[in-house]
Write an enzyme that holds these catalytic residues in place. Structure first.
Site, PDB file in Angstrom:
ATOM      1  N   PHE A 201       0.878  -1.233  -0.112  1.00 17.49           N
ATOM      2  CA  PHE A 201      -0.037  -0.077   0.046  1.00 17.49           C
ATOM      3  C   PHE A 201       1.182   1.390   0.047  1.00 17.49           C
ATOM      4  CE2 PHE A 201      -2.338   3.069   2.572  1.00 17.49           C
ATOM      5  CZ  PHE A 201      -3.339   3.416   1.978  1.00 17.49           C
TER       6      PHE A 201
ATOM      7  N   SER B  60       3.428  -6.758   2.806  1.00 22.66           N
ATOM      8  CA  SER B  60       2.343  -5.949   3.543  1.00 22.66           C
ATOM      9  C   SER B  60       0.965  -5.965   2.883  1.00 22.66           C
ATOM     10  CB  SER B  60       3.082  -4.244   3.223  1.00 22.66           C
ATOM     11  OG  SER B  60       2.292  -3.530   4.276  1.00 22.66           O
ATOM     12  N   MET B  61       0.469  -4.970   2.433  1.00 22.38           N
ATOM     13  CA  MET B  61      -0.842  -4.997   1.843  1.00 22.38           C
ATOM     14  C   MET B  61      -0.804  -6.034   0.508  1.00 22.38           C
ATOM     15  SD  MET B  61      -3.093  -3.903  -0.941  1.00 22.38           S
ATOM     16  CE  MET B  61      -2.664  -2.168  -1.322  1.00 22.38           C
TER      17      MET B  61
ATOM     18  N   ASP C 273       8.778  -4.103  13.498  1.00 28.44           N
ATOM     19  CA  ASP C 273       8.033  -3.580  12.315  1.00 28.44           C
ATOM     20  C   ASP C 273       7.051  -2.379  12.800  1.00 28.44           C
ATOM     21  OD1 ASP C 273       5.967  -3.381  10.238  1.00 28.44           O
ATOM     22  OD2 ASP C 273       5.820  -5.306   9.619  1.00 28.44           O
TER      23      ASP C 273
ATOM     24  N   HIS D 183       9.926  -3.182   8.339  1.00 25.43           N
ATOM     25  CA  HIS D 183       8.690  -3.771   7.637  1.00 25.43           C
ATOM     26  C   HIS D 183       9.075  -3.941   6.051  1.00 25.43           C
ATOM     27  CE1 HIS D 183       4.421  -3.811   6.313  1.00 25.43           C
ATOM     28  NE2 HIS D 183       4.827  -2.933   5.349  1.00 25.43           N
TER      29      HIS D 183
END
Length: 265
Positions: free
Chosen positions: A31, A99-100, A204, A234
């Site tokens: 994202f 992630s996303m 993270d 992250h």
């Protein structure tokens, strides 16, 4: 959603495509990020002989104002189209996401169990981190007029020499569509059949521990393997543990591929 291809791309935000063997890998960025965060991983897999695709999600890699016109449905449609195209060209396909992008890859595996051979996740985002999002989701356009954007969290990387190239602002209207994606992934978790390899950074600053807990608790009908990353934040695909992720994901493909290798034919 209006077309976004007229807006110049940021450096490094270009999609990646490589034709290799009959084993394909689809990589999904996160994202407000872009393919930039996946290029080293994609290049590693391509050098190993695999067919690799890294699509650019709509509204990403341009401006946050551009992204404000897009939704999680648009992002999923983009990766689903890329998956189906890759599946037409390859004998088997693996999906991997950051992630996303991890949520998107899991949704692909849930919706296309006959196509996805395995899933690799890096710090997947599967749960609400900002308590405001569920509240503003039903009124996202109104909320966006009041507060168009919030500060971004790009480049959460321990290496001083690496940057993600993501937005420094998060568009409210786009962020408010994330809960819909997360709900769909969580609700479909029991239908997940493809094996999952997940990497989780112990430090993270973007995604908390709830996402991996949800995955471990709800993915009851598949094999889940989790590796902790102690030297990355992250965006671990650009951080100190990147090599371990790349090598581990390739080994995962070799182990799960019907051919046992996945190398160029």
């Amino acid at each position: 959603m209006r077309p976004t291809n007229a807006i110049p791309l940021a450096p490094g935000a270009e999609p990646f495509s490589h034709i290799g063997s009959g084993v394909g890998v689809l990589l999904c960025h996160g994202f407000t990020g872009s393919p930039h965060s996946m290029h080293p991983w994609a290049e590693y897999l391509a050098r190993s002989g695999l067919s690799v695709e890294v699509p650019r999600l709509p509204g990403h890699g341009t401006t946050w104002q551009d992204m404000a016109l897009t939704t999680s449905d648009d992002w999923y449609a983009e990766v689903e189209g890329a998956l189906l195209d890759l599946a037409r060209r390859c004998d088997e396909v693996f999906v991997m996401g950051l992630s996303m992008g991890g949520a998107l890859t899991l949704r692909l595996a849930q919706e296309h169990p006959e196509t996805v051979r395995g899933v690799v996740l890096v710090n997947p985002s599967l749960a609400v981190e900002d308590p405001r999002l569920p509240v503003i989701a039903p009124i996202r356009r109104l909320a966006a007029r009041i507060l168009p954007s919030t500060p971004g969290l790009a480049s959460d990387i321990s290496l001083d020499t690496a940057t993600e190239g993501g937005y420094d602002r998060v568009p409210t209207a786009a962020a408010a569509t994330l809960p819909k994606l997360w709900r769909a992934v969580q609700d479909g978790m029991s239908g997940l059949r493809a094996p999952v390899l997940a990497y989780r950074s112990t430090q993270d600053h973007v995604v908390g521990p709830d996402s991996l807990r949800i995955l471990a608790r709800r993915a009851v009908n598949t094999r889940l393997t989790i590796h902790l990353l102690h030297d990355s934040y992250h965006v671990a695909t650009l951080d100190r543990d990147a090599a371990a992720i790349f090598e581990g994901s390739l080994a995962f493909v070799h182990e799960r591929s019907r051919s046992g290798k996945g190398a160029a034919r």
